[in-house]
Design an enzyme around this catalytic site. Structure first.
Site, short mmCIF file in Angstrom:
data_model
loop_
_atom_site.label_atom_id
_atom_site.label_comp_id
_atom_site.label_asym_id
_atom_site.label_seq_id
_atom_site.Cartn_x
_atom_site.Cartn_y
_atom_site.Cartn_z
CB SER A 92 55.27 22.53 63.39
OG SER A 92 56.23 23.40 63.96
CD1 TRP A 106 51.55 24.70 69.40
CD2 TRP A 106 53.19 26.07 68.80
NE1 TRP A 106 52.16 25.14 70.56
CE2 TRP A 106 53.18 25.99 70.21
CE3 TRP A 106 54.15 26.89 68.18
CZ2 TRP A 106 54.09 26.67 71.00
CZ3 TRP A 106 55.05 27.58 68.99
CH2 TRP A 106 55.01 27.46 70.38
CG HIS A 107 54.96 28.84 65.11
ND1 HIS A 107 55.21 27.51 64.85
CD2 HIS A 107 56.07 29.31 65.74
CE1 HIS A 107 56.42 27.20 65.29
NE2 HIS A 107 56.95 28.27 65.85
N GLY A 108 50.43 30.18 64.98
CA GLY A 108 49.47 31.26 64.93
C GLY A 108 48.35 31.03 63.94
CG PHE A 117 53.95 32.40 68.35
CD1 PHE A 117 53.07 32.90 67.41
CD2 PHE A 117 55.30 32.61 68.19
CE1 PHE A 117 53.54 33.58 66.29
CE2 PHE A 117 55.78 33.30 67.07
CZ PHE A 117 54.91 33.77 66.14
#
Length: 478
Positions: A322, A325-327, A478
């Site tokens: 997770s 996934w954000h960066g 994102f």
């Protein structure tokens, strides 16, 4: 094109008029209009990336048809892997290529070897993380036989590119959104009014709360070495409100716009800062993403079943993925790891499903115990947010270190109006915490129509008054 822009203020009424008055009673034309409007909306940033959305749509539509035409397990697995590799491959290339190259260089240098990778000047396509996961939900559900594939390419394209939630969610499941493109949609006045009300509150969150907090957050984080504890704590506090107002504000606007066109999207935020533990926080924060990872990664891995080691492994995998996934930055991975550490004691003591109701339900105020739980959960969330906002790991640790430093300057000027706005915001959010969004029950709370209109006008004029400090939505990156 962003929701709080003049361009969108012109775009939305035009699409609304064409949708209800020109293509009325013709479902195929309505869906075609949605596709066209969505491509115009997305192409407003960079038309070149429209090919990525079109390509993803063609690939997953075709794979869905192919899955429906075969029962052979090996063939079905190959088709699923093709979809995963295609979609995640595109996402990985645009979002993570340079990250991996630079980290390989660092790793080889650490062991005394010279490795020169080739980094690329890559522009990250807006919203690619969101629509990639949305279209993957379709392929996976069809593969699992939880959803029948569609043969209507226009409807499928509308599902993938639906402009209200295309750029920053909610990440809709195919099982929820796709069937709505096959149902006749009639204009519902009350539904549209509710959507307009939700748009209004979303704009207030974004323009008045998030964008005003951003002014001070940027100053404090960009110059954190010059400030002391109180100012740095204030910076983390304001960032917590900035990211919540920004992201949940986008979701509210997206959901509200969808209602104008007769669509019902899932709730993406359920007042997460009124959570009594971190497990409740993650049931309330970015719900569409957390439930996506739960259903398509965590549960297939075994979830909370199995041995203690597997429980710990699965918890860290879900939070680290997770974060990633954000960066493409180690700060996001550490942020995910911190949340895993917060979550782990609740999982191991089987207390992660304790707070399933709303705090202080049917009561105006929380009990002292609930208040302590709220403050504790919010405080540890603030620490994690520092890593999320920091430029790099060094910056994050320096920021935390300076909080306890007595040598830095404590002088920081700011307008006290921001505290009045935040207090007003918190009160409204608290009073509406049992609803889908904070002002959903205004009709029942404020019986007088005149008072309601005064309330709405105050929100409108406040939004207009703060429009000068326009900021991009945080989650666009994102």
């Amino acid at each position: 094109m962003i929701f709080n822009s003049f361009d969108f203020a012109i775009f939305l009424p035009i699409v609304f008029f064409l949708y209800w008055f020109v293509t009325k009673n013709n479902l195929k034309l309505q869906n075609l209009l949605i596709v066209a409007a969505s491509y115009v909306f997305y192409g407003w940033w960079d038309y070149r990336f429209l090919s990525l959305i079109a390509f993803s749509s063609i690939v997953d539509y075709s794979i869905g048809i192919a899955l429906n035409n075969t029962e052979k397990k090996s063939s079905r697995k190959i088709l699923l892997i093709t979809s995963l590799c295609t979609n995640l491959g595109l996402l990985g290339f645009f979002k993570y290529y340079n990250f991996f190259v630079s980290n390989f260089e660092s790793a080889f240098s650490f062991f005394g070897y010279k490795f020169e990778g080739y980094t690329l000047d890559i522009i990250l396509p807006v919203g690619i993380s969101f629509y990639t996961f949305q279209t993957l939900s379709y392929t996976i559900d069809v593969y699992r036989k939880n959803l029948n594939p569609t043969k209507d390419f226009i409807a499928f394209s509308a599902f993938v590119s639906f402009f209200p939630q295309l750029v920053a969610g909610p990440i809709e499941r195919a099982s929820n959104l796709l069937p709505q493109f096959f149902k006749k949609r009639n204009f519902n006045y009350n539904f549209a009014v509710d959507g307009t009300r939700q748009i209004l509150w979303g704009l207030f969150k974004k323009v008045v709360i998030a964008d005003q907090c951003a002014i001070y957050v940027n100053t404090i984080f960009d110059n954190s070495e010059h400030y002391g504890g109180v100012v740095l704590i204030l910076g983390a506090l304001l960032f917590a409100f900035q990211i919540y107002g920004d992201f949940s504000g986008y979701s509210d606007i997206a959901i509200g716009i969808s209602k104008l066109f007769g669509f019902n999207l899932m709730q993406n935020f359920a007042f997460p800062y009124f959570s009594r533990d971190i497990a409740e926080f993650w049931r309330r924060w970015h719900i569409s993403l957390s439930t996506w990872f739960r259903d398509y990664l965590y549960i297939p891995l075994g979830g909370s079943r199995g041995s203690l080691g597997k429980k710990i492994r699965n918890t860290f995998i879900i939070f680290l993925v997770s974060g990633f996934w954000h960066g493409a930055n180690w700060t996001f991975i550490v942020w995910g790891g911190l949340n895993a550490l917060y979550f782990l004691p609740l999982l191991l003591t089987k207390k992660n499903r304790h707070n399933l109701d709303t705090v202080a339900e049917n009561r105006l105020l929380p009990t002292p115990k609930e208040l302590l739980q709220l403050l504790t959960t919010f405080s540890i969330t603030l620490i994690a947010w520092i890593f999320f906002r920091a430029e790099n790991i060094g910056h994050a640790f320096s920021y935390l270190k300076n909080i306890f430093s007595s040598n830095s300057s404590m002088n920081f000027e700011m307008e006290y109006s921001i505290f009045i706005l935040l207090l007003f915001f918190l009160v409204i959010e608290w009073l509406g915490r049992t609803k889908l969004y904070a002002i959903a029950s205004v009709e029942q709370t404020l019986k007088s129509k005149s008072i309601r209109w005064v309330f709405y006008l105050v929100l409108c004029f406040t939004i207009i008054g703060y429009m000068d400090n326009q900021q991009d939505f945080i989650y666009f990156q994102f």
